[in-house]
Scaffold this motif. Sequence first.
Motif, PDB file in Angstrom:
ATOM      1  N   TYR A 140      22.107  49.733  40.530  1.00  0.00           N
ATOM      2  CA  TYR A 140      22.385  51.167  40.378  1.00  0.00           C
ATOM      3  C   TYR A 140      23.094  51.457  39.063  1.00  0.00           C
ATOM      4  N   LEU A 141      24.038  50.600  38.704  1.00  0.00           N
ATOM      5  CA  LEU A 141      24.828  50.835  37.493  1.00  0.00           C
ATOM      6  C   LEU A 141      24.057  50.496  36.225  1.00  0.00           C
ATOM      7  N   GLY A 142      23.149  49.551  36.321  1.00  0.00           N
ATOM      8  CA  GLY A 142      22.401  49.123  35.142  1.00  0.00           C
ATOM      9  C   GLY A 142      23.231  48.280  34.187  1.00  0.00           C
ATOM     10  N   GLU A 143      24.337  47.720  34.686  1.00  0.00           N
ATOM     11  CA  GLU A 143      25.217  46.913  33.853  1.00  0.00           C
ATOM     12  C   GLU A 143      26.156  46.107  34.745  1.00  0.00           C
ATOM     13  N   GLU A 144      26.784  45.109  34.159  1.00  0.00           N
ATOM     14  CA  GLU A 144      27.780  44.291  34.858  1.00  0.00           C
ATOM     15  C   GLU A 144      29.152  44.937  34.701  1.00  0.00           C
ATOM     16  N   TRP A 145      29.936  44.909  35.753  1.00  0.00           N
ATOM     17  CA  TRP A 145      31.318  45.373  35.709  1.00  0.00           C
ATOM     18  C   TRP A 145      32.243  44.182  35.892  1.00  0.00           C
ATOM     19  N   GLU A 146      33.513  44.388  35.619  1.00  0.00           N
ATOM     20  CA  GLU A 146      34.534  43.357  35.816  1.00  0.00           C
ATOM     21  C   GLU A 146      34.968  43.366  37.287  1.00  0.00           C
ATOM     22  N   TRP A 147      35.216  42.187  37.835  1.00  0.00           N
ATOM     23  CA  TRP A 147      35.626  42.047  39.232  1.00  0.00           C
ATOM     24  C   TRP A 147      36.994  41.374  39.290  1.00  0.00           C
ATOM     25  N   GLN A 148      37.937  42.007  39.953  1.00  0.00           N
ATOM     26  CA  GLN A 148      39.278  41.447  40.120  1.00  0.00           C
ATOM     27  C   GLN A 148      39.658  41.506  41.595  1.00  0.00           C
ATOM     28  N   PRO A 149      39.692  40.351  42.265  1.00  0.00           N
ATOM     29  CA  PRO A 149      40.018  40.356  43.697  1.00  0.00           C
ATOM     30  C   PRO A 149      41.453  40.812  43.973  1.00  0.00           C
ATOM     31  N   PHE A 150      42.360  40.501  43.059  1.00  0.00           N
ATOM     32  CA  PHE A 150      43.747  40.946  43.225  1.00  0.00           C
ATOM     33  C   PHE A 150      44.283  41.381  41.869  1.00  0.00           C
ATOM     34  N   TYR A 151      44.563  42.656  41.742  1.00  0.00           N
ATOM     35  CA  TYR A 151      45.088  43.236  40.513  1.00  0.00           C
ATOM     36  C   TYR A 151      46.412  43.903  40.851  1.00  0.00           C
ATOM     37  N   THR A 206      49.430  45.888  44.561  1.00  0.00           N
ATOM     38  CA  THR A 206      48.305  44.964  44.437  1.00  0.00           C
ATOM     39  C   THR A 206      47.101  45.523  45.173  1.00  0.00           C
ATOM     40  N   TYR A 207      45.983  45.546  44.479  1.00  0.00           N
ATOM     41  CA  TYR A 207      44.733  45.985  45.090  1.00  0.00           C
ATOM     42  C   TYR A 207      43.582  45.249  44.427  1.00  0.00           C
ATOM     43  N   SER A 208      42.392  45.432  44.971  1.00  0.00           N
ATOM     44  CA  SER A 208      41.190  44.838  44.395  1.00  0.00           C
ATOM     45  C   SER A 208      40.473  45.927  43.615  1.00  0.00           C
ATOM     46  N   ARG A 209      39.817  45.508  42.547  1.00  0.00           N
ATOM     47  CA  ARG A 209      39.075  46.513  41.791  1.00  0.00           C
ATOM     48  C   ARG A 209      37.845  45.919  41.143  1.00  0.00           C
ATOM     49  N   ILE A 210      36.885  46.790  40.977  1.00  0.00           N
ATOM     50  CA  ILE A 210      35.642  46.499  40.278  1.00  0.00           C
ATOM     51  C   ILE A 210      35.566  47.623  39.254  1.00  0.00           C
ATOM     52  N   THR A 256      34.915  58.738  49.564  1.00  0.00           N
ATOM     53  CA  THR A 256      34.005  57.691  50.027  1.00  0.00           C
ATOM     54  C   THR A 256      33.848  57.728  51.540  1.00  0.00           C
ATOM     55  N   GLY A 257      34.811  58.323  52.227  1.00  0.00           N
ATOM     56  CA  GLY A 257      34.789  58.325  53.678  1.00  0.00           C
ATOM     57  C   GLY A 257      35.399  57.061  54.277  1.00  0.00           C
ATOM     58  N   VAL A 258      35.823  56.147  53.424  1.00  0.00           N
ATOM     59  CA  VAL A 258      36.494  54.927  53.864  1.00  0.00           C
ATOM     60  C   VAL A 258      37.914  55.000  53.331  1.00  0.00           C
ATOM     61  N   LYS A 259      38.862  54.937  54.244  1.00  0.00           N
ATOM     62  CA  LYS A 259      40.260  55.208  53.933  1.00  0.00           C
ATOM     63  C   LYS A 259      40.806  54.438  52.727  1.00  0.00           C
ATOM     64  N   SER A 260      40.429  53.211  52.549  1.00  0.00           N
ATOM     65  CA  SER A 260      41.043  52.398  51.500  1.00  0.00           C
ATOM     66  C   SER A 260      40.102  52.087  50.331  1.00  0.00           C
ATOM     67  N   VAL A 261      38.993  52.808  50.206  1.00  0.00           N
ATOM     68  CA  VAL A 261      38.052  52.601  49.102  1.00  0.00           C
ATOM     69  C   VAL A 261      37.983  53.886  48.277  1.00  0.00           C
ATOM     70  N   PHE A 262      38.259  53.744  46.990  1.00  0.00           N
ATOM     71  CA  PHE A 262      38.301  54.898  46.097  1.00  0.00           C
ATOM     72  C   PHE A 262      37.459  54.644  44.855  1.00  0.00           C
ATOM     73  N   GLU A 312      38.278  50.976  43.682  1.00  0.00           N
ATOM     74  CA  GLU A 312      39.563  50.375  44.021  1.00  0.00           C
ATOM     75  C   GLU A 312      39.677  50.240  45.534  1.00  0.00           C
ATOM     76  N   ILE A 313      40.072  49.072  45.971  1.00  0.00           N
ATOM     77  CA  ILE A 313      40.248  48.774  47.392  1.00  0.00           C
ATOM     78  C   ILE A 313      41.747  48.560  47.601  1.00  0.00           C
ATOM     79  N   THR A 314      42.345  49.459  48.382  1.00  0.00           N
ATOM     80  CA  THR A 314      43.813  49.497  48.444  1.00  0.00           C
ATOM     81  C   THR A 314      44.370  49.277  49.840  1.00  0.00           C
TER      82      THR A 314
END
Length: 153
Positions: free
Chosen positions: A87-98, A105-109, A40-46, A61-63
């Motif tokens: 872009y996705l054409g659908e809804e994803w699940e959002w978890q601010p803290f997983y 512990t990280y955030s994920r969509i 991604t070019g952003v250290k903590s976004v995968f 994942e945001i770590t």
Amino acid sequence: MFSRAESTQIRQEFWTTFGQYISPQLSAEGLKINWMNYKTGVKSVFFRMRAENRSAHIAIEITHADLGIQELFYEQFLELKNILNGYLGEEWEWQPFYTNLEGKTYSRIYKEIKDVSIFNRNSWPELISFFKPRITALDEFWSDAKYAFDALK
């Protein structure tokens, strides 16, 4: 049940097969890309794809080690939610803290499918059909949205 070595071999075979299938696909910017290890070019976004025994998921994942900064990244994604969904054409699940099994512990969509198994070769076409359009849609989204994260780097 598979031994650890057999399990590892099957996983490697699946990801190799998926990699060969998707490798001709160019990025949104027209470049050859390593889809399996998306940068991604952003250290903590995968962008991560995982396939297990009974399910599979693809996730942003945001770590970031600093939970406050991690939360800022997550909030930036929330600001872009409608664009991402477009872009996705659908809804994803959002978890601010997983918190995963290792206690990290990280955030994920994410988007998950159930009743598939990486260990069942008959599931592989379904897994590939699940991962390919979503990772390419994430790439298209990121091609446009990554600049919104420049200030957070």
